[in-house]
Design an enzyme around this catalytic site. Structure first.
Site, PDB file in Angstrom:
ATOM      1  N   ASP A   1       0.808  -1.225   0.000  1.00  0.00           N
ATOM      2  CA  ASP A   1       0.000   0.000   0.000  1.00  0.00           C
ATOM      3  C   ASP A   1       0.840   1.275   0.000  1.00  0.00           C
ATOM      4  O   ASP A   1       0.321   2.359  -0.258  1.00  0.00           O
ATOM      5  CB  ASP A   1      -0.945  -0.003   1.219  1.00  0.00           C
ATOM      6  CG  ASP A   1      -1.979  -1.094   1.078  1.00  0.00           C
ATOM      7  OD1 ASP A   1      -2.483  -1.276  -0.045  1.00  0.00           O
ATOM      8  OD2 ASP A   1      -2.256  -1.777   2.072  1.00  0.00           O
TER       9      ASP A   1
ATOM     10  N   HIS B   1      -9.882  -2.944  -1.458  1.00  0.00           N
ATOM     11  CA  HIS B   1      -9.032  -2.418  -2.533  1.00  0.00           C
ATOM     12  C   HIS B   1      -9.412  -3.040  -3.878  1.00  0.00           C
ATOM     13  O   HIS B   1      -9.988  -4.126  -3.924  1.00  0.00           O
ATOM     14  CB  HIS B   1      -7.561  -2.777  -2.262  1.00  0.00           C
ATOM     15  CG  HIS B   1      -6.930  -2.020  -1.142  1.00  0.00           C
ATOM     16  ND1 HIS B   1      -6.292  -2.638  -0.088  1.00  0.00           N
ATOM     17  CD2 HIS B   1      -6.807  -0.691  -0.923  1.00  0.00           C
ATOM     18  CE1 HIS B   1      -5.805  -1.722   0.745  1.00  0.00           C
ATOM     19  NE2 HIS B   1      -6.110  -0.526   0.261  1.00  0.00           N
TER      20      HIS B   1
ATOM     21  N   CYS C   1      -0.592  -7.848  -0.909  1.00  0.00           N
ATOM     22  CA  CYS C   1      -0.342  -6.760   0.057  1.00  0.00           C
ATOM     23  C   CYS C   1       1.011  -6.830   0.743  1.00  0.00           C
ATOM     24  O   CYS C   1       1.515  -5.820   1.213  1.00  0.00           O
ATOM     25  CB  CYS C   1      -1.356  -6.797   1.189  1.00  0.00           C
ATOM     26  SG  CYS C   1      -2.977  -7.262   0.733  1.00  0.00           S
TER      27      CYS C   1
HETATM   28  C1  CIR Z   1      -5.603  -1.933   6.183  1.00  0.00           C
HETATM   29  O1  CIR Z   1      -6.803  -1.868   6.426  1.00  0.00           O
HETATM   30  O2  CIR Z   1      -4.982  -0.977   5.689  1.00  0.00           O
HETATM   31  C2  CIR Z   1      -4.871  -3.204   6.538  1.00  0.00           C
HETATM   32  N1  CIR Z   1      -5.429  -3.768   7.718  1.00  0.00           N
HETATM   33  C3  CIR Z   1      -4.956  -4.193   5.409  1.00  0.00           C
HETATM   34  C4  CIR Z   1      -4.275  -3.701   4.157  1.00  0.00           C
HETATM   35  C5  CIR Z   1      -4.282  -4.721   3.082  1.00  0.00           C
HETATM   36  N2  CIR Z   1      -3.594  -4.231   1.941  1.00  0.00           N
HETATM   37  C6  CIR Z   1      -3.921  -4.512   0.700  1.00  0.00           C
HETATM   38  O3  CIR Z   1      -4.926  -5.148   0.424  1.00  0.00           O
HETATM   39  N3  CIR Z   1      -3.166  -4.010  -0.258  1.00  0.00           N
END
Ligand code: CIR
Length: 262
Positions: free
Chosen positions: A67, A161, A248
């Site tokens: 991210d 996402h 992720c």
């Molecule tokens: C969030 O809500 O930002 C984290 N708990 C999970 C992020 C997952 N990232 C992704 O799908 N790229």
């Protein structure tokens, strides 16, 4: 040149992660760490050179490095994540990328999560999500169009996402959850749909000659294998409770160091 996989260790505070679509469940941090190590091993087995960043007890979501940046051959774009709690994850990832690419930065009021960006050739699909806003998408467009990429915003629903709903599993083939994103957004590409009983099965990580894929989505996995795709399973069930998947947890790219001053 070799393929580099940046990962970041699971934070012991992962249980306090951001959550959007899931109810909070207890996360066994020790088990999450062991599963994540297995995931990192899968990346090495696929042929990646590992680059592991330290976890941070104050950053529950730091394992989800995808991210924080989007890496292209020409530049790396450091994001401004939609969740305020995640912005402190930026410096470590930024410093890790600096030797490899010229860096660009998404700035306020823009918000962009790398999980919303799916690149297929010269087309960059970007999900309009609760994490990524119009300014983030416009900035991405301004940075990428001079480099000959086309940025295409995509509507998504009921998921965190874009890449929760669709990911790339072969050169021009997507794995897609049609209840969360419309296949029509991806004209010209082939799409394999997840099995109806496996709504969370659309997030797959294509690395070199194979696809790293969460265990537990057996019917969808069969669909991938029936298309001749080599699938390697990994159990990331603890990080799934934090709304994380296989894309992720890494930034994978061709990783030659830049010449000084380039
Ligand atoms: C969030 O809500 O930002 C984290 N708990 C999970 C992020 C997952 N990232 C992704 O799908 N790229």
């Amino acid at each position: 040149m070799s393929t580099l996989a940046i990962t970041r260790e699971v934070s012991p505070s992962v249980g306090r992660c951001e959550l959007t679509h899931l109810e909070r469940q207890e996360i066994d941090a020790g088990r999450a760490i062991a599963q994540h190590r297995q995931y990192a091993r899968r990346l090495v087995e696929a042929g990646c050179r590992p680059f592991t960043l330290p976890g941070d007890p104050d950053l529950p979501d730091c394992v989800f490095v995808e991210d924080i940046a989007v890496v292209f051959d020409e530049v790396a774009i450091v994001t401004r994540p939609g969740a305020v709690s995640r912005r402190a994850e930026i410096p470590v990832v930024r410093a890790a990328l600096e030797p490899f690419r010229p860096l660009r930065q998404i700035r306020a009021p823009g918000r962009l999560d790398g999980g919303d960006v799916l690149t297929v050739g010269r087309t960059v699909y970007v999900g309009r999500s609760t994490r990524t806003n119009a300014s983030g998408i416009e900035q991405l467009e301004r940075l990428l169009e001079p480099l000959d990429y086309r940025v295409k915003p995509v509507e998504i629903r009921s998921c965190l996402h874009l890449k929760s709903a669709v990911s790339l599993v072969a050169e021009e083939t997507l794995l897609l959850q049609p209840e969360w994103v419309s296949p029509e957004a991806f004209a010209g590409l082939e799409a394999i749909e997840v099995a109806a009983a496996e709504p969370h099965g659309a997030n797959a990580l294509r690395v070199l000659d194979r696809v790293i894929y969460p265990s537990g989505f057996e019917r969808t996995r069969e669909r991938l294998e029936a298309r001749g795709i080599e699938v390697v399973a990994v159990d990331l069930s603890e990080l799934a409770k934090a709304e994380g998947g296989v894309t992720c947890c890494s930034l994978v790219f061709e990783g030659a160091r830049r010449q000084r001053g380039a």
